[in-house]
Design a protein around this motif. Sequence first.
Motif, PDB file in Angstrom:
ATOM      1  N   TYR A 188      87.571  64.462  32.643  1.00 39.18           N
ATOM      2  CA  TYR A 188      87.333  63.138  33.249  1.00 39.18           C
ATOM      3  C   TYR A 188      85.835  62.931  33.312  1.00 39.18           C
ATOM      4  CZ  TYR A 188      87.673  59.540  37.011  1.00 39.18           C
ATOM      5  OH  TYR A 188      87.591  58.403  37.779  1.00 39.18           O
ATOM      6  N   GLY A 189      85.366  61.783  32.826  1.00 42.95           N
ATOM      7  CA  GLY A 189      83.941  61.525  32.853  1.00 42.95           C
ATOM      8  C   GLY A 189      83.206  62.237  31.728  1.00 42.95           C
ATOM      9  N   ALA A 190      81.896  62.377  31.879  1.00 49.22           N
ATOM     10  CA  ALA A 190      81.069  62.962  30.823  1.00 49.22           C
ATOM     11  C   ALA A 190      79.962  63.820  31.427  1.00 49.22           C
ATOM     12  CB  ALA A 190      80.462  61.867  29.949  1.00 49.22           C
ATOM     13  N   LYS A 191      79.568  64.831  30.676  1.00 49.93           N
ATOM     14  CA  LYS A 191      78.449  65.695  31.051  1.00 49.93           C
ATOM     15  C   LYS A 191      77.491  65.820  29.882  1.00 49.93           C
ATOM     16  CE  LYS A 191      80.449  68.591  34.673  1.00 49.93           C
ATOM     17  NZ  LYS A 191      80.772  69.972  35.102  1.00 49.93           N
ATOM     18  N   GLN A 192      76.237  66.029  30.210  1.00 47.87           N
ATOM     19  CA  GLN A 192      75.225  66.299  29.196  1.00 47.87           C
ATOM     20  C   GLN A 192      74.776  67.748  29.305  1.00 47.87           C
ATOM     21  OE1 GLN A 192      71.886  63.486  28.081  1.00 47.87           O
ATOM     22  NE2 GLN A 192      70.711  65.042  29.164  1.00 47.87           N
ATOM     23  N   SER A 257      78.513  60.975  34.890  1.00 46.52           N
ATOM     24  CA  SER A 257      79.414  60.113  35.652  1.00 46.52           C
ATOM     25  C   SER A 257      80.196  61.022  36.588  1.00 46.52           C
ATOM     26  CB  SER A 257      80.359  59.358  34.715  1.00 46.52           C
ATOM     27  OG  SER A 257      81.202  60.277  34.027  1.00 46.52           O
ATOM     28  N   THR A 258      81.037  60.434  37.416  1.00 45.68           N
ATOM     29  CA  THR A 258      81.997  61.267  38.143  1.00 45.68           C
ATOM     30  C   THR A 258      82.721  62.135  37.115  1.00 45.68           C
ATOM     31  OG1 THR A 258      82.297  59.552  39.806  1.00 45.68           O
ATOM     32  CG2 THR A 258      84.005  61.245  39.651  1.00 45.68           C
ATOM     33  N   SER A 259      82.830  63.429  37.390  1.00 48.89           N
ATOM     34  CA  SER A 259      83.251  64.359  36.339  1.00 48.89           C
ATOM     35  C   SER A 259      84.252  65.374  36.864  1.00 48.89           C
ATOM     36  CB  SER A 259      82.023  65.086  35.781  1.00 48.89           C
ATOM     37  OG  SER A 259      82.390  66.072  34.844  1.00 48.89           O
ATOM     38  N   ILE A 260      85.247  65.680  36.013  1.00 44.83           N
ATOM     39  CA  ILE A 260      86.196  66.767  36.274  1.00 44.83           C
ATOM     40  C   ILE A 260      86.309  67.580  34.990  1.00 44.83           C
ATOM     41  CG2 ILE A 260      88.571  67.387  36.842  1.00 44.83           C
ATOM     42  CD1 ILE A 260      88.769  64.756  38.411  1.00 44.83           C
ATOM     43  N   SER A 261      86.202  68.892  35.114  1.00 46.68           N
ATOM     44  CA  SER A 261      86.249  69.766  33.942  1.00 46.68           C
ATOM     45  C   SER A 261      86.628  71.169  34.386  1.00 46.68           C
ATOM     46  CB  SER A 261      84.886  69.775  33.230  1.00 46.68           C
ATOM     47  OG  SER A 261      83.829  70.017  34.147  1.00 46.68           O
ATOM     48  N   PHE A 262      86.896  72.032  33.415  1.00 50.73           N
ATOM     49  CA  PHE A 262      87.053  73.453  33.708  1.00 50.73           C
ATOM     50  C   PHE A 262      86.641  74.256  32.490  1.00 50.73           C
ATOM     51  CE2 PHE A 262      91.283  72.465  31.952  1.00 50.73           C
ATOM     52  CZ  PHE A 262      91.575  73.575  31.157  1.00 50.73           C
ATOM     53  N   ASN A 263      86.372  75.528  32.721  1.00 51.29           N
ATOM     54  CA  ASN A 263      86.021  76.396  31.600  1.00 51.29           C
ATOM     55  C   ASN A 263      86.702  77.743  31.768  1.00 51.29           C
ATOM     56  OD1 ASN A 263      84.208  77.646  33.603  1.00 51.29           O
ATOM     57  ND2 ASN A 263      83.313  78.657  31.823  1.00 51.29           N
ATOM     58  N   ILE A 264      86.654  78.518  30.712  1.00 54.29           N
ATOM     59  CA  ILE A 264      87.121  79.907  30.749  1.00 54.29           C
ATOM     60  C   ILE A 264      86.021  80.785  30.174  1.00 54.29           C
ATOM     61  CG2 ILE A 264      88.820  81.570  29.902  1.00 54.29           C
ATOM     62  CD1 ILE A 264      90.860  79.330  29.811  1.00 54.29           C
ATOM     63  N   ASP A 265      85.528  81.709  30.980  1.00 50.46           N
ATOM     64  CA  ASP A 265      84.644  82.767  30.495  1.00 50.46           C
ATOM     65  C   ASP A 265      85.530  83.879  29.951  1.00 50.46           C
ATOM     66  OD1 ASP A 265      82.443  81.385  31.475  1.00 50.46           O
ATOM     67  OD2 ASP A 265      82.392  82.500  33.358  1.00 50.46           O
ATOM     68  N   PHE A 266      85.354  84.231  28.681  1.00 48.44           N
ATOM     69  CA  PHE A 266      86.205  85.283  28.120  1.00 48.44           C
ATOM     70  C   PHE A 266      85.382  86.210  27.241  1.00 48.44           C
ATOM     71  CE2 PHE A 266      86.214  82.163  24.724  1.00 48.44           C
ATOM     72  CZ  PHE A 266      86.333  82.897  23.540  1.00 48.44           C
ATOM     73  N   HIS A 267      85.851  87.437  27.166  1.00 47.18           N
ATOM     74  CA  HIS A 267      85.206  88.442  26.332  1.00 47.18           C
ATOM     75  C   HIS A 267      86.085  88.797  25.142  1.00 47.18           C
ATOM     76  CE1 HIS A 267      81.410  89.721  27.978  1.00 47.18           C
ATOM     77  NE2 HIS A 267      81.888  89.991  29.173  1.00 47.18           N
ATOM     78  N   THR A 268      85.429  89.246  24.083  1.00 40.21           N
ATOM     79  CA  THR A 268      86.058  89.979  22.991  1.00 40.21           C
ATOM     80  C   THR A 268      85.560  91.420  23.082  1.00 40.21           C
ATOM     81  OG1 THR A 268      84.232  89.435  21.510  1.00 40.21           O
ATOM     82  CG2 THR A 268      86.123  87.923  21.535  1.00 40.21           C
TER      83      THR A 268
END
Length: 319
Positions: A188-192, A257-268
Motif C-alpha cells: 500500500y502506498g510507495a517508498k523510495q 505516502s502512507t505506506s504498508i509493506s513487509f519483508n523477509i530477511d533470509f539466508h542461503t
Amino acid sequence: MAETNKQISLQGSRDQSFSTLEDSGWSEVPVVKELSDWEFATNYRDAMRPVLLRDGCAAWKACERWSPQYFEEIAGSVTVPVKTLNRSEIKVSSWRLADYARFVMEQPPEGYGASSNARADPYCHDIPLLGLVENLAEDCQPFPANFLDPSYRSHWWRYSQFFMGPAGTVTPLHFDTLLSHNLFFQIYGAKQFTILPPSQAKCCGRRGWRWFDVDPEQPDHVRFPQYEQATPAVVTVCAGDILYMPPGTLHHVRSLSTSISFNIDFHTDRSVLHALAHANNGMPTEVAYYNAITALAVIAKMPESVTFPLYRPYLSYVS
C-alpha cells in the motif's frame, strides 16, 4: 526485456569489514515484469544483484484489502512496538494497533518528497505481524516461496517483518543486521529506496555495526568527502512491487505516502557462512547468535520446530 529504474555504476573497492560478496558487478537496478524461480536464483540472488519486480505481488488480495483501516478492524487489539527513529537513538513504545492505525489515518496521506526533512513520527517498523495474525498470509498468494532458501518456505510468514507508517517517515542509511538477503513487498502506498553496494560503506560514515551517518538525500560533503565517490541508486517501489536487495546492501528508505509493506530477511548457505565469518568484525553478540541458529536450519537442516523458537526473538530485535 528489463527496463532500468536508474542506470548508474555501482563500482568501487571492497569494504573489507564486511563485504566479500560480489557487488562490483552492479551496473544498474533492473526493473522486470516477470521473473522465474531459476532467473531469480541465477541472475540476482546468487549473483548478488538487486532487482525490482514490477507488479510482482499486485494480484494479491493484500493489495486490495490492506490499509490502516483494515488493520484497525482485523487486528486492532494486537499490541505492537512502535519506533521513533533519529540519527542517535531508537525509542520504542507500545501501541494498540487500532490506535496506531488511527494515528496514521490522521496524518497527510502524501506530499512529502525526497527533498523533505525526515519526520520523527512514530513508525510501526519491523514487527512480526504476519506471525501473530497468521491468516494475513492468505492475502499474499501466490507467494514466491521458491525465491527463499528451502528452510523458510513452509512457513514463510513467520519470518516476515511488517511496516506501516505515514508519509515522510524515514529509516536512515543502514544494512540489514544479519547480512541476509532482503525480499521486500510493497502492499500500500510507495517508498523510495536509496541503495548502495557494501563496497561503498567506507564512503558513508559508518557508525557501529550497521548504521551510517550520511544522509543520501542531503549529503554533507564537507563532513563526508568520500561520499562524492559513491554512486547511489534511487528506486521507487510502488504498491504491488517486489524489491530484492543482496546481503550487506546499504539502504535509506523514505515513505512517499502512507505506506504498508513487509519483508523477509533470509539466508542461503553461502550468505550465512559469510555472515558467520564476520562474527568477530564488530557484529553484535546477539546477531552472531541468530546467524548461528540460522546456520543450523540452512546448512545442518535441523527441523524448524527446533530452530524457529530460538530465532523468533530476532523478529522483534532492535539494533
